[in-house]
Motif scaffolding. Structure first.
Motif, short mmCIF file in Angstrom:
data_model
loop_
_atom_site.label_atom_id
_atom_site.label_comp_id
_atom_site.label_asym_id
_atom_site.label_seq_id
_atom_site.Cartn_x
_atom_site.Cartn_y
_atom_site.Cartn_z
N ALA A 1 29.99 -17.99 74.16
CA ALA A 1 30.30 -17.63 75.54
C ALA A 1 29.37 -18.38 76.49
O ALA A 1 28.18 -18.54 76.21
CB ALA A 1 30.16 -16.12 75.75
N GLU B 1 36.92 -23.64 80.93
CA GLU B 1 37.56 -22.53 80.23
C GLU B 1 38.82 -23.01 79.52
O GLU B 1 39.07 -22.65 78.36
CB GLU B 1 37.91 -21.42 81.22
N THR C 1 34.43 -18.46 75.04
CA THR C 1 34.71 -17.76 76.30
C THR C 1 33.88 -18.36 77.43
O THR C 1 32.69 -18.63 77.25
CB THR C 1 34.37 -16.27 76.16
N GLN D 1 33.02 -17.45 81.38
CA GLN D 1 33.15 -16.42 82.41
C GLN D 1 32.42 -16.85 83.68
O GLN D 1 31.29 -17.33 83.63
CB GLN D 1 32.58 -15.08 81.93
N ALA E 1 37.62 -13.33 82.38
CA ALA E 1 37.17 -14.69 82.64
C ALA E 1 36.56 -14.82 84.03
O ALA E 1 35.70 -15.67 84.26
CB ALA E 1 38.33 -15.68 82.50
#
Length: 454
Positions: free
Chosen positions: A202, A236, A245, A247, A290
């Protein structure tokens, strides 16, 4: 025209069907537009609810952040504010943390605090991102061999106070670009190969509510935060196939050191949460959404801003003009500059249509004369300010000549210097006292005269 009694029932039914079909199409388009708007503004809520319910239907899916992304996290700008609380929240969930900041003493203090409280492994790296590309080689070397699963790009820089672009020091602008733009870009590029290797991970990029619209007097800062959002959306899509991921967190006002220029913000409140509450909520959304504001009251504020912006765009599209606010931040409003003398002159006459009504022409002439009087007054003001500037220049020359003649320090020339300063202050005070009533009184009289004519 065909008589009504000759119109067949079939024709009437067909017309009614077409009318109902058109009405249904209009209603459907409207409902789709409303649904799209609400989904676009509340999709993070929908995704969070989906992620909460998912384990009940698919219990085999990973549940904790460690299971989802790995055992190590890297947090930049981690000794204060959001970065520090992110490190503590992740450590609370059993994730080892690498803290990166520029102050060694603060790094040591925060890592010791985390180790003692959460019993996880820690590592700290001293790096000043304002230095540019030279710091990344050191960071990459220090991170070698660590299976990083989460990267939190939090480091950021804000103006000391809002101001016009031309008044911002060039060094500050380069710091904003190096810290707010380069750091998020290069750190992501550095760790993406490791995340791909693990086939999970992430990247959390901390943006700001400033990116929601252009902000005068914070132009560079707002633009850098807009870059963070666009950058996050782009990578992304790039990394989705690798189970990584990305975000983007867009907080609004928080009680942090970055907002110390505002006493109101630092007081906090219902719409301005403390950093700990915000970060706890933001970490909860990791892996579920997201894009997020990180906190529910910030989400509400963002939705209101979006509604207002849509309304304003529709208002402008309808032919109306929305004027910009006449006043900027306090730091900008207090800075007054006078235009050159020649720029204050106005045309002596304005051509009017020959067939204008006499009463209208009389009022227009009166308004034009009033405006010309205001211009004349402003010209006088500019001349008086030029006089003040010349007086100060002569006073400075007088001071310099005394120091060159005597060849002594300013401390040994206290009497002439004090006398010169007192003369200068007296001259300037006299000029200001004469200028003080000139602008507001004459201008207000002219404005009142125009209002009476209208």
């Amino acid at each position: 025209m065909i008589p009504l009694n000759e119109v067949s029932i079939y024709t009437l039914l067909r017309m009614a069907f077409v009318w109902q079909l058109l009405s249904f199409a209009v209603y459907l388009v409207g409902l789709l537009a409303i649904a799209t708007f609400f989904f676009d503004n509340f999709k993070s809520v929908v995704l969070i609810v989906k992620s909460i319910l998912e384990p009940y239907f698919q219990p085999q899916l990973p549940q904790t952040l460690v299971e989802k992304f790995g055992k190590w996290a890297v947090i930049t700008g981690s000794t204060d504010g959001i970065g520090r609380e992110y490190a503590k929240e992740l450590a609370k969930q059993g994730i080892n943390v690498v803290l990166i900041s520029r102050t060694k003493e603060k790094l040591i203090a925060v890592t010791e605090e985390i180790e003692n409280e959460f019993k996880v492994k820690t590592k700290w790296i001293v790096a000043d991102f304002s230095k540019g590309r030279e710091v990344y080689t050191h960071i990459e070397r220090e991170l070698s061999g660590i299976p990083v699963g989460i990267l939190v790009n939090n480091v950021g820089k804000m103006y000391d106070y809002p101001d016009e672009l031309s008044n911002i020091p060039e060094d500050t602008i380069w710091d904003l670009i190096n810290i707010n733009v380069a750091a998020v870009t290069i750190m992501s590029r550095m760790l993406i190969p490791e995340l791909k290797k693990q086939k999970r991970g992430a990247i959390v990029n901390i943006s700001s509510g400033s990116e929601l619209q252009p902000i005068p007097y914070m132009a560079v800062y707002a633009a850098t935060k807009r870059y963070v959002r666009c950058f996050s959306q782009a990578i992304e899509r790039e990394l989705a196939e690798h189970n990584i991921t990305v975000q983007c967190v867009t907080p609004l006002f928080l009680v942090t050191k970055m907002n110390q220029y505002s006493d109101t913000v630092m007081k906090g409140g219902f719409l301005i949460p403390d950093v700990k509450s915000f970060t706890r909520s933001a970490v909860f959304t990791l892996g579920k959404s997201a894009e997020t504001t990180g906190y529910w009251t910030h989400g509400l504020q963002k939705w209101i801003l979006m509604v207002c912006r849509q309304f304003r765009m529709g208002y402008q599209a309808g032919g109306e003009t929305v004027s910009a606010p006449s006043e900027g931040p306090p730091a900008a409003r207090h800075r007054v500059s006078c235009p050159p003398q020649e720029s204050t002159s106005l045309p002596q006459s304005v051509p009017l249509p020959q067939n204008s009504h006499p009463a209208i022409m009389e009022k227009l002439d009166a308004i034009q004369n009033a405006v010309a009087n205001v211009a004349s007054q402003m010209t006088a003001v500019v001349n008086r300010l030029d006089s003040v500037e010349r007086q100060l220049s002569l006073a400075n020359q007088f001071q310099n000549s005394i120091e060159r003649t005597q060849g002594t320090s300013r401390s040994n020339d206290s009497f002439p210097a004090a006398f010169q300063r007192s003369v200068t202050v007296s001259i300037v005070d006299m000029e200001i006292e004469e200028l003080r009533p000139l602008i507001p009184m004459s201008t207000m009289e002219q404005v009142q005269a125009v209002e009476e004519l209208l």
